[in-house]
Design a protein around this motif. Sequence first.
Motif, short mmCIF file in Angstrom:
data_model
loop_
_atom_site.label_atom_id
_atom_site.label_comp_id
_atom_site.label_asym_id
_atom_site.label_seq_id
_atom_site.Cartn_x
_atom_site.Cartn_y
_atom_site.Cartn_z
N GLY A 1 9.44 -4.37 -6.47
CA GLY A 1 8.13 -4.98 -6.29
C GLY A 1 7.05 -4.29 -7.09
O GLY A 1 5.98 -4.86 -7.29
N PHE A 2 7.29 -3.08 -7.53
CA PHE A 2 6.23 -2.34 -8.21
C PHE A 2 6.66 -1.85 -9.59
O PHE A 2 6.08 -2.23 -10.60
CB PHE A 2 5.77 -1.18 -7.33
CG PHE A 2 4.64 -0.40 -7.91
CD1 PHE A 2 3.38 -0.96 -8.03
CD2 PHE A 2 4.83 0.90 -8.35
CE1 PHE A 2 2.33 -0.25 -8.57
CE2 PHE A 2 3.77 1.62 -8.90
CZ PHE A 2 2.52 1.04 -9.01
N PHE A 3 7.70 -1.04 -9.63
CA PHE A 3 8.01 -0.37 -10.89
C PHE A 3 8.48 -1.33 -11.98
O PHE A 3 8.05 -1.22 -13.13
CB PHE A 3 9.03 0.75 -10.67
CG PHE A 3 8.42 1.94 -10.02
CD1 PHE A 3 7.44 2.69 -10.67
CD2 PHE A 3 8.77 2.32 -8.74
CE1 PHE A 3 6.85 3.79 -10.07
CE2 PHE A 3 8.19 3.41 -8.12
CZ PHE A 3 7.23 4.15 -8.79
N ILE A 4 9.33 -2.28 -11.65
CA ILE A 4 9.81 -3.20 -12.69
C ILE A 4 8.67 -4.06 -13.24
O ILE A 4 8.45 -4.08 -14.46
CB ILE A 4 10.99 -4.06 -12.18
CG1 ILE A 4 12.21 -3.16 -12.00
CG2 ILE A 4 11.27 -5.22 -13.14
CD1 ILE A 4 13.47 -3.89 -11.60
N PRO A 5 7.89 -4.72 -12.34
CA PRO A 5 6.76 -5.48 -12.91
C PRO A 5 5.79 -4.59 -13.69
O PRO A 5 5.32 -4.99 -14.76
CB PRO A 5 6.06 -6.06 -11.68
CG PRO A 5 7.04 -6.01 -10.58
CD PRO A 5 8.00 -4.92 -10.90
N VAL A 6 5.52 -3.39 -13.16
CA VAL A 6 4.56 -2.52 -13.84
C VAL A 6 5.12 -2.05 -15.18
O VAL A 6 4.40 -1.98 -16.17
CB VAL A 6 4.16 -1.33 -12.94
CG1 VAL A 6 3.44 -0.27 -13.75
CG2 VAL A 6 3.28 -1.81 -11.80
N LEU A 7 6.41 -1.78 -15.20
CA LEU A 7 7.04 -1.39 -16.47
C LEU A 7 6.83 -2.49 -17.51
O LEU A 7 6.42 -2.24 -18.64
CB LEU A 7 8.54 -1.13 -16.26
CG LEU A 7 9.34 -0.88 -17.53
CD1 LEU A 7 8.95 0.47 -18.13
CD2 LEU A 7 10.84 -0.92 -17.25
N GLN A 8 7.11 -3.72 -17.10
CA GLN A 8 6.94 -4.84 -18.02
C GLN A 8 5.48 -4.96 -18.45
O GLN A 8 5.19 -5.17 -19.63
CB GLN A 8 7.41 -6.13 -17.33
CG GLN A 8 7.38 -7.36 -18.22
CD GLN A 8 8.30 -7.21 -19.42
OE1 GLN A 8 9.47 -6.89 -19.28
NE2 GLN A 8 7.75 -7.41 -20.61
N LEU A 9 4.57 -4.80 -17.48
CA LEU A 9 3.14 -4.89 -17.82
C LEU A 9 2.76 -3.78 -18.80
O LEU A 9 1.96 -4.01 -19.71
CB LEU A 9 2.29 -4.80 -16.55
CG LEU A 9 2.38 -5.99 -15.58
CD1 LEU A 9 1.50 -5.76 -14.36
CD2 LEU A 9 1.97 -7.27 -16.28
#
Lengths: 346, 332, 551
Positions: free
Chosen positions: C314-322
């Motif tokens: 919920g956090f690290f994968i989306p933030v990584l992509q961002l």
Amino acid sequence: MKNPLYILLLAVVLFSCKNDNKSNEEKTTSEEINVYTHRHYESDQALFEAFEKKSGIKVNVINASADELIQKMVLEGEQSPADVLITVDAGRLHRAKEKDLLQPISNSVIDSILPSHLKDEDNHWFALTKRARVIVYAKDRVDPLELSSYENLVDEQWENKIVVRSSSNIYNQSLMASIIANDGEEAAKMWAKGMVNNMARTPKGNDRDQVKAVAGGEADLAIVNTYYIGKMLNSEDQTELDAAEKVAVFFPNQDDRGTHINVSGIGVAKHAPNKESAVQLIEYLLSEDAQNTFASSNYEYPVNPNVENAPILQSWGSFKEDTLNLSKLGELNKKAVILFDEAGWK
Amino acid sequence: MNKILEINNLSKSFDGGKTKAIDQVDFFVNQGDICAVVGESGSGKTTLIRLIAGLENPDQGNIIISGKEVSSIKKVMVPEKRNVGMVFQEYALFPHLNVLENIIYGLAKRKDKKQRAEVVLELVGLSTYKERYAHELSGGQQQRVALARALAPEPSLLILDEPFSNLDAMMRNQLRNEVFNIIKKTGVTAIFVTHDTQDALAVADEILILQNGKLVQKDEASRLYHKPQSIYVASLFGNTVQLNKGLKNAFRCPLKEDCCHAIRNENITINASDCEYVTTAQIVKRTFLGTHSQLLLKLDNGENLSVVTNEAVLGDELKIGFNSKDILAFDE
Amino acid sequence: MKQAGNRNINSFLDSFFKLKRDINRWSIATLFILLLIAVPVLTISVKLFDGPGESWSHISTYLLPSYLENSLYLALLCSLLTILFGVSSAWLVTRYHFPLRKVLEWLLIIPLAIPSYIVAYAYAGFLDYGGVYSIFMEVFGVTQAKFDIMNVFGLAFVLSISLFPYVYVSSRAFFLNQAVNLLEASRLLGVSERKSFVKLILPLARPAIVAGLVLVIMEVLNDYGAAQYFGVNTFTTGIFRSWFSLEEPETAIYLSALLLILVFGLILIEKWQRRKIQYSSVKSTNTKTNKRIVLPKFQQFIISLVVIIPVVLGFFIPVLQLLIWAYKTVDKVMNQSLFWLSLQSFGIAFVTAFFTVFFALILLYFSKWNKITLVQNAAKLGVLGYAIPGAVVAIGVMIPTLFLDKWFITEGFATQFVINGTLIALVYAYVVRFLAVAYQPLESSSLKVSDSIPDSSKILGMGNFKTFIKIEFPLIRAGMLSAFILVFIDTLKELPLTLILKPYHINTLAVKAYEFASDEMVMHAAIPSLFIILTALIPVVFLNKLLLKNE
């Protein structure tokens, strides 16, 4: 322990007061214009700033979808602060006109620039830019000679080969409206059904995703707007660039009515408090300077005939446009949606 | 004597009139008395004290405290103005305040807060616990704090809701005496709610019996015990045997059959010979209960009877009997 | 006959007297506030009686069945997933000691800070051609790999992973406050840890879980951006399609009203269940004895891994992509104005959270203090705003406030709109929309304070208001903080309502992100999105510190 909370609260209250003050001050200065726009492009922001500098008129912008803006103007009625409404399709401008939200503007500068099919017959609205809805094909798998028209896409040779976005998208609705206008309702419905048959997947994603799907091999053909290809070819993202380079643009219906185009356009609000400024803004946006910006940074086709297309657009060559009266797109929009639903185009 | 509390024709229902929690109750309490409200759960006793405290508004009737009408159908006085003290079943100490702060809480308007708090803490014997929080106290200590807190503002009426139900049997007797000694010392008028008749008998000057929201009897403890007005009241105070037609026949008791009579278990004499009414019985089953045992008897005319006794019973047959002065008579 | 008539008159008089007696200032204040909150909702509900527009038969034939099916399907899947992620992490965090626990405890709230449509874009990008996933797969010799997430399952996953914190927050509050003591009692009776959890704690936690779940479901029903992008048509798609594409606002409002009824039904079921489970509101117990279980190192490690999963998804994968996108667009997007935007977003969200919590408290407590049952029940209607799509709330707010504004002008009180086009209308609409978000945690934390505690205070001579300040306020502070944070975060990422009602001079990060995303410049939206997350972190960290200090 509670002190930081209070300090924060105080800061926020001060902050909000400050904003209120600011807005009060600015509203007392006379030279300003309130723009309701569906165009959220950076190019527009830059143009508004340039206009501010040139004219000394402060531009206030409300960004939202055209439908929401129209609804807002209806509710606000005579007291609406809106001066101009900018949309990304002619259909919405037509709708605003129908709802009696716009006023006619007769202005020689505008008339001298715009050909008649790019503005409302009663001068309620004017096109700012053109965009063509074209077919893109995978260079390595499709021979462009096999392509001809939108109507030809329902041919069984394209079964499971086409990707296109959802029918809730306004560009698809406008395309459908143009097909209804040209071929009739029954034929249009058959066309939509045929398209659904030939789709490689249920409609999803945006126009860029359709291009990526073709590049990735999920399908051979996609229907997209021209300026997205332009933007992809200038993207910071290597993946988008690669995808865009694997496809080529085909302008359909060159042997008959021409490729479907839509416009983004502008109209002056019926109760515009700053009508003079509004007209000034329109004149500016149609000027060669502004049109150059539209063309070069947003890859749209300029409506000012003195302005050249962006180099990328030039490389695709010139094409024949469908000169269908753009008001038709608005009139037939609802019909288009109903036919989409009946045909099962998600 | 001075009436501190007077309640007239009081009714209260919930769920839009469907459940009658209190049904036309009338009574009064004299200054300085300790009054127990006894009833099973659901009899309306908690609703009654909430009405007195002003936490609920009545549907009918009125409540007068110290001569002032505090609740009626037309107006109600808010709880904070009634000068009533209350000790809740779960003590309801404010968990974020320490003992001293809890006690001072009700003394906001007084100048001698500290001194008054010292006095009541002294009274309940917790002077050294001022800095403690509720969770650092035992159940009994929490209760005494709650009592001190309620007494601190010198209420004209003190209400205690099931004061001992959260305590184990051992502590219960000790604490009951402690609490009521304190109450007696202050001379405050008190109403306490309980489902345990032992509590009521031990400390109350007067006892009210509630059944299904109705006041069924109000009397002094001893009168209530000896002259209960119904079998329900009688059975609240210990095992009671209803004398039906068969039993009366077995004991050859000449009472009229159409009237209700009962005898307390403890007034039935085992191995009796000098009782007025006597019969012989077979022991069908005996259950050992420690200090006493329960006997299931078959009387000579075939009636069954269950009695509890602490006498040693030998053999399978015995004589049992009772005297006419112990017979309880009701109007039902 | 005559007697019966007299009795009727008497009982009528009695009711009248009682009503007159029981109406206090709190009843009037409750009704006033309720009216304020409910006017936009009522404006929309009244439209129900106008009936739908002429396209209704078209919509009900071609669209509704599949839209409804998709919505229900989504609601069900998301319920299951959010319970799985939310309850498990909440339990592990409160019950066990493990490495990184303190950090994870608040990281688990953060997925809420990313607008779900941005999460949807991020996942699509992550799994698309040339994304991190395909680069990763190339290591294994798979070229042109793409994992197709753009379907109803993918949508359920994306929504769940960004909404599970609602369930996490509400069930964690319950576990922290009561469950551990109960569990220890159960353990003393010889019941195993696992069995105690399943048989005792879970049933007891149901109201808390359901409270979080109601928010999740409302948010799922309300989602437009993510569903639209993934090509999944939901009930809300129907609302927008009939409003915008079919040009029938009346049909759209009719559909919203239907949605309202659906959600109202959900709330009623939840209340009814809560009434059935009276024992759930057992008295407050002390939390200070709450000691976490210390397991052997290896098992601790396993628990860390389990709790990290939802944080990573919920956090690290989306933030990584961002971050990847941000890196690519930093030259074009990054400038000073973003900081100014962050400050404005922060200010608006703070003011909104403040007022929303304030009004939620008023509704919750004023209605308690008033003695009329009908008013008490009516107060619960105040939370319905959350069920209505933001754009429709905006219309609901505009209709009555514009009426006022125009009246002010005709009466000469003002020369221009004083409500619309200013912060007043915007914050008002936010409060209407987010009241439920604040109300749920406040209600469940107030339920944990036994009634006898405020009652004691009143008997000790403090009025309702003083009792609230001195007793209830400190006791429900944790609930208030969660309510504040949730509303703050929700406001930060709110979009359609902001677009329609925001004043000219104010702009928010969400609007900025949307401007890029709607123009298919998803990559450019990354930096504003990251700023949203950073802004959301401020109160979360700050308030969490406050909470820890008091622990």
